[in-house]
Design a protein around this motif. Structure first.
Motif, PDB file in Angstrom:
ATOM      1  N   TRP A 139     -75.657  -2.927 -16.762  1.00  0.00           N
ATOM      2  CA  TRP A 139     -75.313  -1.512 -16.515  1.00  0.00           C
ATOM      3  C   TRP A 139     -75.974  -0.613 -17.564  1.00  0.00           C
ATOM      4  O   TRP A 139     -76.546   0.421 -17.240  1.00  0.00           O
ATOM      5  N   PHE A 140     -75.911  -1.073 -18.809  1.00  0.00           N
ATOM      6  CA  PHE A 140     -76.452  -0.255 -19.895  1.00  0.00           C
ATOM      7  C   PHE A 140     -77.958  -0.039 -19.703  1.00  0.00           C
ATOM      8  O   PHE A 140     -78.474   1.070 -19.862  1.00  0.00           O
ATOM      9  N   ASP A 141     -78.661  -1.127 -19.333  1.00  0.00           N
ATOM     10  CA  ASP A 141     -80.110  -1.016 -19.102  1.00  0.00           C
ATOM     11  C   ASP A 141     -80.414  -0.034 -17.978  1.00  0.00           C
ATOM     12  O   ASP A 141     -81.271   0.842 -18.111  1.00  0.00           O
ATOM     13  N   HIS A 173     -78.524   2.294 -16.814  1.00  0.00           N
ATOM     14  CA  HIS A 173     -78.083   3.629 -17.236  1.00  0.00           C
ATOM     15  C   HIS A 173     -79.155   4.281 -18.111  1.00  0.00           C
ATOM     16  O   HIS A 173     -79.492   5.455 -17.929  1.00  0.00           O
ATOM     17  N   LYS A 174     -79.705   3.493 -19.024  1.00  0.00           N
ATOM     18  CA  LYS A 174     -80.747   4.017 -19.914  1.00  0.00           C
ATOM     19  C   LYS A 174     -81.989   4.421 -19.118  1.00  0.00           C
ATOM     20  O   LYS A 174     -82.566   5.480 -19.341  1.00  0.00           O
ATOM     21  N   ARG A 190     -81.430   7.629 -17.356  1.00  0.00           N
ATOM     22  CA  ARG A 190     -81.447   8.793 -18.256  1.00  0.00           C
ATOM     23  C   ARG A 190     -82.865   9.150 -18.690  1.00  0.00           C
ATOM     24  O   ARG A 190     -83.180  10.295 -18.934  1.00  0.00           O
TER      25      ARG A 190
END
Lengths: 243, 476
Positions: B466-468, B470-471, B474
């Motif tokens: 998710w973090f990847d 999300h980044k 962005r």
């Protein structure tokens, strides 16, 4: 401002939504968030149970993966407090002791970082509810952060915060204590749940997933209609235009 | 050993305590009252200024004294002996009781009155004196109640009968001492007073503990509220005081600080009703003071802590502030600890004095919430001592399932790849147990968790992925 997220194992395994909310709130407040991949567990379960050597292994891994960060932010006062123990834990290894202290010095619990470093007390959140807040032992006593969550919650639009009786008493989690001393832990969490019920709150807010796991687990087992939320979940409710 | 309470294993004692609703309500009520009173007399008392500064001063005094213990003990005993007192260093509890028995025999003592003292409980003094035919009378009201109630044991170091209320005390007086009155505290106290009055006058020996000894003058300081200690130290011709070897201060200046810390922390009083200071300035024909004064200085395991990481446990001034804030003590009371020293300080001190064999489980009877450390007027890091005890305890034990698990933890936690694998594998392992987004009944160690509460279902997604994403989102 550059921030590295120390997600904590409980958040990564069980409360990923909390982790996401933390990232989103920090970004909304202007931080550039990264996620150092080498992070593991802070080692507290081993440390508190008396397994110092095993805790040292976790500490070294954490130091190595986070020491290049500018700020380290974590949604757990307890895990942040564990970082503060690292230099004592590694006191016999001069090569590590200083590095441990450097990491500890730039580590903040989530609300502590927002209030004390970002100097923001109103994140522009809105959460209409009657709520009460559970103060976690390690955050208030070991990290010595008693104010930050209240400063932030005071500015959440629509949130009515009811004081919790005997709020300074432990909820009975205590990591392995909850399992090792299950009958005592049960009585402690029961008393906590009774006090929460007495506030007639619909929501219990806390800033530590360990306590939340314990209190929510008991609330759900008893079938009480009380929601349990991490403070990041409350702060990630946005009022358009306020910030 | 007289420090020990009961013969049952730890968890049986805990079960007994948890079933005793009367005791538990009494504990919770007493704790709430004592906590409030302490706050009023400490952090909320503007007259004394910054309470934290008092704590720091207390810590400094205790540290300095313990670091120079041999010097001050020597000074104390020289000053005590110079004025005609007798000093005896007892290495063990048995040495102490044997010495006191010898004094009683020489004096041909029949009746012995006692002021409240935990250290005489620790060495089992009453039993030792009864064995040689003496009648021993506890004169502190709480200790008197316990004594006539078939030698019930203390459940709190400051308020030994905390587990009884006035109705229980009335019943005890009725059953054991032919009391016919009501449960009114004044009436109960008047009865105990009338019972004890003659005894005070007839006693051959008076025995006390010691809150602090002042090294510079050879003085014993007693902090009390009932006045019984004054009776115990005034009428009998012989006085015996028993003190733990760490219970001293260099001068009267430090005594002042320590008495403030003690009375405010223990019972929320600015000063107790009596602060009795006794120096053995003995006169052969004195009518209102003893003409023979023995000071028994007790080691009994205390030196185990000297020069070790546990040394600051000896800083304790027995105020019970840690006991009064402890959420574990709140629910299990004093007797469940199986030691006359209960609560956090009991869990730290009992293994030092009595060993891990007997008291090794006590350091685990804490959630490490650190309320004790925060409450301690001399800043003993109690929760850290509990962790140190655990380290020693697991080191002594052979390979256990827990040790295996922690070794595995150590390996997993030092390898990001393995840790990632563990996180990823969690849903597969726990998945089959999940029902309605939580686990109600789990195997192994989880069973103990789920016997009380729900266990959360593992998160459905993968946070790192998710973090990847999300980044990437962005950055687009």
């Amino acid at each position: 401002m550059k921030v590295s997220l120390f997600v904590t194992c409980l958040s990564e395994m069980f409360y990923q939504n909390v982790a996401k909310d933390v990232v989103e709130v920090l970004e909304r407040l202007g931080c550039e968030v990264d996620f150092p991949r080498g992070q593991v567990c802070c080692g507290q379960p081993a440390y508190n149970s008396g397994y110092r050597k095993d805790a040292q292994k976790a500490a070294k891994q954490m130091i190595s993966s986070l020491e290049n960060s500018e700020h380290i932010v974590t949604p757990s006062g307890s895990c942040a407090a564990m970082f503060k123990e690292y230099s004592e834990l590694l006191k016999d290894e001069p090569a590590w002791k200083g590095r441990a202290q450097a990491v500890a010095d730039k580590t903040y619990e989530f609300t502590q970082f927002i209030v004390n470093v970002l100097k923001i007390e109103d994140v522009g959140a809105e959460y209409p509810a009657r709520a009460t807040y559970h103060t976690s032992c390690h955050m208030t006593r070991l990290l010595n952060e008693k104010e930050a969550p209240f400063k932030l919650l005071k500015n959440v639009k629509g949130l009515e915060l009811i004081p919790l009786e005997n709020s300074y008493d432990c909820c009975g989690f205590g990591g392995t204590f909850a399992v090792k001393m299950a009958p005592i832990s049960e009585q402690m969490v029961d008393e906590k749940v009774r006090h929460i019920e007495d506030t007639a709150a619909n929501v219990l807010i806390a800033a530590d997933n360990g306590c939340m796991m314990n209190i929510k687990g008991r609330i759900d087992r008893k079938g009480k209609p009380i929601e349990v939320k991490h403070i990041a979940q409350i702060l990630n409710t946005r009022v358009e235009g306020r910030i | 050993m007289a420090m020990k309470i009961g013969d049952k294993p730890f968890f049986d004692r805990v079960d007994d305590a948890l079933e005793d609703n009367f005791m538990r309500n009494a504990m919770a009520e007493a704790q709430d009252g004592l906590r409030g009173r302490k706050l009023k007399a400490t952090v909320e008392d503007e007259q004394i200024g910054d309470w934290e500064e008092w704590r720091s001063a207390g810590e400094e005094i205790r540290r300095h004294t313990l670091e120079n213990l041999d010097y001050y003990l020597n000074q104390l005993s020289e000053n005590f002996a110079r004025q005609g007192g007798h000093v005896y260093f007892a290495e063990t509890a048995e040495d102490a009781t044997r010495y006191i028995q010898d004094v009683a025999k020489k004096k041909n003592a029949k009746k012995i009155t006692k002021a409240k003292s935990m250290v005489t409980e620790e060495i089992g003094l009453n039993q030792a004196l009864e064995e040689i035919g003496c009648d021993v009378y506890e004169t502190d009201l709480a200790e008197y109640i316990l004594q006539i109630d078939d030698h019930d044991r203390p459940s709190h170091i400051v308020v030994p009968s905390l587990h009884k209320n006035k109705e229980k005390i009335r019943d005890t007086f009725r059953d054991k001492a032919n009391y016919t009155g009501t449960s009114e505290p004044c009436e109960l106290t008047a009865f105990a007073r009338s019972q004890l009055r003659e005894t005070f006058l007839e006693a051959d020996i008076g025995v006390t503990g010691c809150n602090f000894a002042v090294a510079e003058s050879g003085t014993i300081s007693l902090v009390t509220n009932e006045g019984n200690a004054n009776m115990v130290t005034t009428f009998p011709k012989t006085q015996i005081t028993v003190m733990g070897m760490e219970r001293l201060v260099p001068t009267w200046e430090e005594l002042d600080v320590m008495i403030n810390l003690l009375s405010r922390s223990a019972v929320g009083q600015k000063i107790t009703t009596y602060v009795t200071n006794l120096t053995p300035q003995l006169e052969e024909d004195s009518i209102d003071a003893p003409n023979e004064f023995h000071l028994v200085i007790l080691d009994a395991g205390r030196s185990n802590a000297l020069g070790t990481e546990f040394q600051s446990a000896l800083h304790c001034i027995r105020c019970a502030a840690c006991v009064n804030v402890c959420p574990v003590y709140r629910h299990i009371g004093g007797h469940a600890y199986g030691s006359i020293y209960q609560g956090p300080i009991g869990a730290v001190l009992s293994p030092i004095l009595g060993g891990y064999e007997e008291y090794g489980e006590l350091p685990y009877a804490s959630s490490l919430c650190a309320a004790c450390t925060e409450a301690c007027p001399v800043k003993i890091p109690l929760h850290e001592h509990l962790i140190k005890h655990r380290e020693n305890y697991v080191e002594k034990k052979g390979m256990t399932a827990e040790k295996m698990a922690m070794k595995t933890f150590g390996i997993g936690a030092s390898s990001p790849a393995l840790f990632k694998l563990a996180v990823k594998g969690m849903p597969a392992v726990l998945g089959p147990l999940v029902k309605d987004d939580s686990i109600s009944s789990g195997p192994g160690p989880m069973k103990l968790w789920t016997s009380v509460r729900e266990f959360p279902a593992p998160g459905k997604g993968n946070f790192r992925k998710w973090f990847d994403d999300h980044k990437k989102g962005r950055n687009q």
